[in-house]
Motif scaffolding. Sequence first.
Motif, PDB file in Angstrom:
ATOM      1  N   SER A  27     -12.879   0.114 -27.837  1.00 16.68           N
ATOM      2  CA  SER A  27     -13.890  -0.109 -26.498  1.00 16.68           C
ATOM      3  C   SER A  27     -14.685  -1.077 -28.365  1.00 16.68           C
TER       4      SER A  27
ATOM      5  N   SER B 151     -17.279   2.745 -24.307  1.00 23.03           N
ATOM      6  CA  SER B 151     -17.333   4.190 -24.178  1.00 23.03           C
ATOM      7  C   SER B 151     -18.377   4.398 -23.134  1.00 23.03           C
TER       8      SER B 151
ATOM      9  N   ASP C 252     -15.073   7.411 -20.409  1.00 24.77           N
ATOM     10  CA  ASP C 252     -14.972   6.172 -21.100  1.00 24.77           C
ATOM     11  C   ASP C 252     -13.441   5.328 -19.569  1.00 24.77           C
TER      12      ASP C 252
END
Length: 752
Positions: A375, A519, A500
Amino acid sequence: MKRIISIILVSAMCLAMLSVSAFTASADANTINISRVNSYDGATDIVAWASTSSDATVQSIYGSVNDVTFNYWYFILLQYNSANGSYRVVDTSGFDAYGNSTRPDENYTSWTLGSNKIAIMAKTQASDTDGLALLKSMSVGDTLYLNTTVASLANTYGAVSNIYCSTEYIEVDPNPNPGESSEPEDSSEPDVSDDTSDESGLEDVLDIVLDGPETYRPGNEITVTASVNNISTYEGISLLSFVLKYDKEKLVLTNDIIESNYNELDCVSSVPNKSRWENLSYVACSVDEATSVATAKNNGIINVQVLTAYYDFEYFAKEDGDIELSFTFTVKDGATGDISIAVDEESIVVGASTVNGVDEFTGSGSSLTVTEDDSKFDVTIEGPETYLPGGEITITATVNNISGNGVSLIQFPLDYDKYILTNTNGLDEANDDALDCVVSLPDSSWENLSYVEKGTVYVQLLTAETDSSCFAKNDGEIKLSFTFSVSEDATGAISVGVADEDIVGAVNTANDVEKFSGSGSYININEGETSFDIVLDAPDTCVPGQEFTLTAKVSNILSGKGLSLVKFDLKYDSDALTLNNSVDETDYNALLCVDSLPDSSWENLSYAENGIIHVQLLTVETDDSLFAKEDGEITLSFTFTVKEGFDGKTEINVDENSIVGATNTADSYKTVEGFGDSVVVKATSVSYILGDVNEDGQVNMTDYIAAKRAVMGTYTLTESQKLAADVDGSDSLSISDYIMIKRHVMGTYVIA
């Protein structure tokens, strides 16, 4: 090299029929084997004593066992090592071979056992037996193996000072054959292959455990902790040294350098006693000659050294986490792949101070691998800690910790219970009715395409530009705000967040769009307590025969929809006061006391009797726009006259047990807790102005001086002046009175 003495004790025997075990030396001179024999000659026995109590105190034991007097004895103290089932000798300083105490008290020796420790006492009739000689030869650090538990050693035959006789007698063969063993075939030597000593012969007595994040992002900061756990030495450790290695190509150490303390590395989170332990940790530094400022060289090595020079077990590290260190690193922008941080096990040095020096040990290290986070940004959700059923809440979503070249697109659904929360954000008509939820965007090239569908909020934000200066790179450049109404039936915690797997991010390039993940986060909002206050106000003083007014206001309303009913009893002393409010004969003789109500739909059912005013106000409507929500929307006034001849104080108060608040719902109502108030009115026939000590009709510095002198005893006040000077209402003059007068004159306080 350390000696390993293996003692195997056979099973317990009854006191009436004693079985005896014989020592036999094996080919290994450092090993003693025990086998059972069926005779007892009373000449060379050794008696073992042990304790199972974690707080027991071992004391010297004299006398005889089974009418056999033992003239020579020897004590050793053992600590159990759960890692390999062995017992390590931790103290041999009890008694010498002739029964003379080596402790200050000639007839007493004492060990407080603590956890996993036992005491063994050996006795014999002869001073020159091999068994006693072998026991005497044991040193601190030697290891023993017992084929029985501490509990089986500690039988219940004759407790002496918390120590129990095990009834185990060990007979020593004075002329063993080194080449043969007298053990029976079914006796086996305990496996000592799990000895915790390393190649240097030093014993592992602790673990250094590294902990840190599972993932990293280039450009972000990570923190790694090193905790010292599973310390197995007798009284703890007083010194620890090791080398921590990290990947210098991907990490930059950012701990501070304390120049005032020989450029030590500031990395200690906890030690047993900060005033007794020293931190001598360091890294290679370069020092600016002009400023003398030290800067850590990023060479991938941290030298950790912490110690105490005090020989006092109280200051030693014993428990998990007694010693904890913390290291912060910045991940380099170009970092990719795994990052490794590890304790160099060969570098570990552990010490425990003794009266004769320092016992040296080693320990086990650990390593930590931090993987690259797929991420590229975080969506941080924030909101209130509590909600009120029927009320409103505001949730914010902020994009933070953006890595790489930034983001040019972000989309995600906001996860919440649509049966409890209803989004109330408006629509932006000028922007194709997009959901009006944007607080900030990087620049004007960004578009908001967010919308609500079937009760779910979908966020879509983007720029079509390829110029990276338009991209979001910094925390808070993208921020959103969402308002929700809370269901009247809501109970318990409400969860709001972003998952997420639902987050999509992207960055525009010249020819394409590079997608990546982000995230999310969640918050829990707990149900809040509903309440309101009833606040009273009245003058502090009044002259008998004089009328005054008391007001009651409903304030600090904490209820999602507000109040639709308020009830309480106002109590007063009918011997001191007369209530003057009249009644409304056209409205069931309701007491005329209402100054304001939220709406004309409200009814006043108040009445008075026997020194109690029963206040009852309500609306039967369910539309919360008619409910009381703001301070003072419900205000009442009551007029009283102080009865002639009454001189003193009288209290008017709200009976808290009588307070009832409620909120109407479609089908029923919900109760709301209320809190009352009280006031005290002082009746006196003396006329005065509070604060006007010299009675000139004004409150000024002359009054401050007069009150101060009266407190100091250099000025005498009349009765009316005393009343005027008693600003704090304590019925006596004090420093606080003239200070309040001074503050009133200076404009920082108002005398009511």
